[in-house]
Write an enzyme that holds these catalytic residues in place. Structure first.
Site, PDB file in Angstrom:
ATOM      1  N   GLU A  11      41.205  40.339  38.424  1.00  0.00           N
ATOM      2  CA  GLU A  11      40.277  41.367  39.354  1.00  0.00           C
ATOM      3  C   GLU A  11      41.366  42.317  39.979  1.00  0.00           C
ATOM      4  OE1 GLU A  11      37.848  39.264  42.123  1.00  0.00           O
ATOM      5  OE2 GLU A  11      37.445  37.673  40.881  1.00  0.00           O
ATOM      6  N   TYR A  52      41.182  30.087  39.789  1.00  0.00           N
ATOM      7  CA  TYR A  52      41.124  30.916  40.942  1.00  0.00           C
ATOM      8  C   TYR A  52      42.166  32.022  40.758  1.00  0.00           C
ATOM      9  CZ  TYR A  52      40.440  32.755  45.538  1.00  0.00           C
ATOM     10  OH  TYR A  52      40.121  33.602  46.591  1.00  0.00           O
TER      11      TYR A  52
END
Length: 221
Positions: free
Chosen positions: A154, A147
């Site tokens: 991102e 994560y």
């Protein structure tokens, strides 16, 4: 009638989960092979089509939650799928200038490993009625590393795309126009980056809670 509907539901979800599993497996295979053979600059071109197909297929999961096929809350599903679609189409597809960035490789590998585990987990549950304990552990533990690497990738890719958004004004709508409406893609991207500040800790905390609940339940069983 209820038994038939239940069977159809399980059949559909089985096909869906394993189909997308194989899609993400292809993404991971191509990413690793290309990284080894040609370098990170060529990873995106190698995985573009299967990545777009596998990630866009996740839109169905929003519908699954809305119609009650699965119990996953929309409040958790929608932000994650929305952010990934934004990266897939709004960033990587729309701004070729950043496709050779090394963060594309870390993004693709983080996403694909996560999704291979997740879809195989749900696929096994539909087929067998349960998932092996080792797969459950992977499902609720690998996010601890993947994560942060995925989110960092991102954020980094949106940031690196900002100059190209500003220069090209792609997807911008300027006034005057017949809709009396304007849209600035650059400003929208800044807002998207801002949502990661409260959103990322919230989602990470949510997943930590899910991990604790799932693994404690597994121990009791």
């Amino acid at each position: 009638m209820a038994g038939v509907l239940s069977l159809l539901r399980r059949l559909y979800l089985t096909v869906y989960n394993w189909t997308v599993f194989f899609g993400w497996s292809q993404v991971l295979f191509l990413a690793v092979k290309t990284l080894k053979d040609s370098g990170h600059e060529h990873v995106y071109n190698a995985v573009e089509k299967p990545l777009q197909l596998a990630q866009t297929a996740a839109v169905l999961e929003i519908l699954h939650g809305l119609v009650g096929l699965v119990r996953s809350p929309i409040t958790a599903t929608l932000p994650q799928i929305g952010s990934r679609l934004y990266l897939t189409w709004g960033i990587l597809y729309s701004f070729p200038e950043i496709r050779s960035n090394f963060l594309v490789t870390s993004l693709v590998i983080s996403w694909s490993i996560t999704e291979i585990i997740r879809y195989s987990f749900f696929g096994m549950k539909e087929v067998l009625g349960f998932a092996p304990s080792w797969l459950m552990w992977l499902r609720y533990s690998t996010f601890l590393l993947l994560y942060p690497t995925g989110i960092s990738s991102e954020v980094g890719l949106v940031y690196f795309a900002l100059p190209y958004m500003k220069e090209s004004e792609k997807y911008c709508i300027r006034m005057p126009n017949k809709w009396n409406y304007s849209f600035d893609n650059f400003c929208a991207a800044i807002l998207v980056l801002g949502t990661y500040i409260p959103g990322s800790p919230h989602m990470y905390g949510y997943m930590l809670g899910q991990r604790k609940k799932a693994l404690s339940k597994s121990k009791r069983e």
